[in-house]
Design a protein around this motif. Sequence first.
Motif, PDB file in Angstrom:
ATOM      1  N   HIS A   4       0.826  -1.202   0.000  1.00  0.00           N
ATOM      2  CA  HIS A   4       0.000   0.000   0.000  1.00  0.00           C
ATOM      3  C   HIS A   4       0.866   1.260   0.000  1.00  0.00           C
ATOM      4  N   TRP A   5       2.000   1.209   0.691  1.00  0.00           N
ATOM      5  CA  TRP A   5       2.853   2.380   0.787  1.00  0.00           C
ATOM      6  C   TRP A   5       3.299   2.851  -0.588  1.00  0.00           C
ATOM      7  N   LEU A   6       3.600   1.911  -1.482  1.00  0.00           N
ATOM      8  CA  LEU A   6       4.084   2.276  -2.808  1.00  0.00           C
ATOM      9  C   LEU A   6       2.991   2.960  -3.616  1.00  0.00           C
ATOM     10  N   THR A   7       1.762   2.462  -3.499  1.00  0.00           N
ATOM     11  CA  THR A   7       0.643   3.097  -4.208  1.00  0.00           C
ATOM     12  C   THR A   7       0.470   4.540  -3.750  1.00  0.00           C
ATOM     13  N   TYR A   8       0.457   4.740  -2.429  1.00  0.00           N
ATOM     14  CA  TYR A   8       0.285   6.097  -1.904  1.00  0.00           C
ATOM     15  C   TYR A   8       1.480   6.984  -2.252  1.00  0.00           C
ATOM     16  N   ALA A   9       2.687   6.429  -2.206  1.00  0.00           N
ATOM     17  CA  ALA A   9       3.878   7.210  -2.541  1.00  0.00           C
ATOM     18  C   ALA A   9       3.854   7.638  -4.003  1.00  0.00           C
ATOM     19  N   ALA A 165       9.480  14.604   8.100  1.00  0.00           N
ATOM     20  CA  ALA A 165       9.245  13.277   7.534  1.00  0.00           C
ATOM     21  C   ALA A 165       9.462  12.185   8.585  1.00  0.00           C
ATOM     22  N   TYR A 166      10.480  12.370   9.425  1.00  0.00           N
ATOM     23  CA  TYR A 166      10.730  11.393  10.496  1.00  0.00           C
ATOM     24  C   TYR A 166       9.551  11.346  11.470  1.00  0.00           C
ATOM     25  N   PHE A 167       9.087  12.520  11.908  1.00  0.00           N
ATOM     26  CA  PHE A 167       7.971  12.549  12.847  1.00  0.00           C
ATOM     27  C   PHE A 167       6.666  12.117  12.194  1.00  0.00           C
ATOM     28  N   LEU A 168       6.591  12.234  10.876  1.00  0.00           N
ATOM     29  CA  LEU A 168       5.404  11.730  10.184  1.00  0.00           C
ATOM     30  C   LEU A 168       5.302  10.220  10.346  1.00  0.00           C
ATOM     31  N   LYS A 169       6.444   9.558  10.375  1.00  0.00           N
ATOM     32  CA  LYS A 169       6.452   8.115  10.606  1.00  0.00           C
ATOM     33  C   LYS A 169       6.114   7.794  12.058  1.00  0.00           C
ATOM     34  N   THR A 170       6.736   8.498  13.010  1.00  0.00           N
ATOM     35  CA  THR A 170       6.451   8.206  14.419  1.00  0.00           C
ATOM     36  C   THR A 170       5.020   8.589  14.784  1.00  0.00           C
ATOM     37  N   ALA A 171       4.490   9.633  14.138  1.00  0.00           N
ATOM     38  CA  ALA A 171       3.117  10.038  14.412  1.00  0.00           C
ATOM     39  C   ALA A 171       2.134   8.959  14.008  1.00  0.00           C
ATOM     40  N   ASN A 172       2.453   8.223  12.953  1.00  0.00           N
ATOM     41  CA  ASN A 172       1.562   7.147  12.509  1.00  0.00           C
ATOM     42  C   ASN A 172       1.533   5.990  13.493  1.00  0.00           C
ATOM     43  N   ASN A 173       2.505   5.953  14.398  1.00  0.00           N
ATOM     44  CA  ASN A 173       2.483   4.959  15.466  1.00  0.00           C
ATOM     45  C   ASN A 173       1.683   5.432  16.668  1.00  0.00           C
ATOM     46  N   GLY A 225      -1.600  15.593  -2.361  1.00  0.00           N
ATOM     47  CA  GLY A 225      -0.326  14.881  -2.232  1.00  0.00           C
ATOM     48  C   GLY A 225       0.117  14.756  -0.795  1.00  0.00           C
ATOM     49  N   ALA A 226      -0.112  15.811  -0.003  1.00  0.00           N
ATOM     50  CA  ALA A 226       0.242  15.760   1.422  1.00  0.00           C
ATOM     51  C   ALA A 226      -0.577  14.695   2.145  1.00  0.00           C
ATOM     52  N   LEU A 227      -1.845  14.567   1.770  1.00  0.00           N
ATOM     53  CA  LEU A 227      -2.709  13.559   2.394  1.00  0.00           C
ATOM     54  C   LEU A 227      -2.225  12.148   2.077  1.00  0.00           C
ATOM     55  N   THR A 228      -1.973  11.867   0.809  1.00  0.00           N
ATOM     56  CA  THR A 228      -1.526  10.515   0.447  1.00  0.00           C
ATOM     57  C   THR A 228      -0.138  10.229   1.003  1.00  0.00           C
ATOM     58  N   LEU A 229       0.658  11.286   1.230  1.00  0.00           N
ATOM     59  CA  LEU A 229       1.972  11.071   1.833  1.00  0.00           C
ATOM     60  C   LEU A 229       1.839  10.538   3.260  1.00  0.00           C
ATOM     61  N   VAL A 241      10.361   5.806   1.702  1.00  0.00           N
ATOM     62  CA  VAL A 241       9.310   6.692   1.195  1.00  0.00           C
ATOM     63  C   VAL A 241       9.856   8.088   0.932  1.00  0.00           C
ATOM     64  N   SER A 242      10.649   8.617   1.864  1.00  0.00           N
ATOM     65  CA  SER A 242      11.141   9.989   1.732  1.00  0.00           C
ATOM     66  C   SER A 242      11.983  10.202   0.476  1.00  0.00           C
ATOM     67  N   PRO A 243      13.017   9.395   0.216  1.00  0.00           N
ATOM     68  CA  PRO A 243      13.790   9.629  -1.011  1.00  0.00           C
ATOM     69  C   PRO A 243      13.008   9.334  -2.279  1.00  0.00           C
ATOM     70  N   LEU A 244      12.094   8.356  -2.229  1.00  0.00           N
ATOM     71  CA  LEU A 244      11.299   8.035  -3.415  1.00  0.00           C
ATOM     72  C   LEU A 244      10.443   9.220  -3.825  1.00  0.00           C
ATOM     73  N   VAL A 245       9.716   9.785  -2.870  1.00  0.00           N
ATOM     74  CA  VAL A 245       8.831  10.914  -3.182  1.00  0.00           C
ATOM     75  C   VAL A 245       9.638  12.159  -3.524  1.00  0.00           C
TER      76      VAL A 245
END
Length: 294
Positions: A4-9, A165-173, A225-229, A241-245
């Motif tokens: 799913h991450w790849l689709t959203y990215a 971007a780092y806190f975006l990952k921790t926030a999802n936890n 784009g921010a939402l799907t990120l 995800v970060s370098p890909l986007v």
Amino acid sequence: MQRHWLTYALVTTLFWGAWGALTGLSSERGFPDTLVYVVWALTMIPPAVFVLARAGWKLQRDRRAVIQGLTVGLLGAGGQMLLFRAVESGPAYLIFPIVSLSPGVTIALSYGLLRERTGKLGVAGIVLALFALPLFDYQPGQQSQALGLWFALALVVMLAWGLQAYFLKTANNAASAESIFFYMTLSALLCIPAALWMTDFSKPIPWGWDGPGLAACIQVLNAIGALTLVYAFRYGKALVVSPLVNAGAPLLTALASMAMSGAAPGGFKLAGVALALLAALLLALQPEGDANKA
């Protein structure tokens, strides 16, 4: 395995690539970048309402969710405010290559603190992406510039967006993606007064279609784009995800800009396009099961 991450990215890359190719139209028609920010903040509202409605209006209000969500939003919005100041006092052709290295901060933190790993293809893709990013905005042959406030601000913006971007990952936890995006939207709205304060209203400003109308049509691409990120970081690893986007979106922007203008890119931008294309391909092809081999 579902990815799913790849689709959203990839959706984020598509929307941000189109946004990047069009966003300059507003300033070309005399609409200040600070007011473009205001319009962007307002375009964040419809997607936030939409995803909250789909989630049954379940907004997490616990302390951890609020702090994490606001941290993500304020790092992004605050970085944008500082970027305005940096561009006012320094050369954009040096500022943007510095800022583009923000994924390096995300990758270092994700590797060291979150213990994220990827395979050989992923590592190669990350390295190529980091080399590609500065090339999109680098302009050789320019006069040398003395280091000053602009350089410090560029470094702070790079750090802020890498941390975001780092806190975006921790926030999802800590919270749902819908709650995170709500607090991101709230943060963007809270910074509107600062953007208005930075706007020079003494200059002519178009208030019709060439102003907020056109800006809204373009900035909604950024908002989606921010939402799907947010969802990409929810399901994927931050160091991938970060370098890909961040490499994929400028790649599409460069290709779209070349198509619209009919102009051939310079050597550095062409190298950036080639490296970004290869980096995005390697990151997308990295098998999930090999993530712990590197």
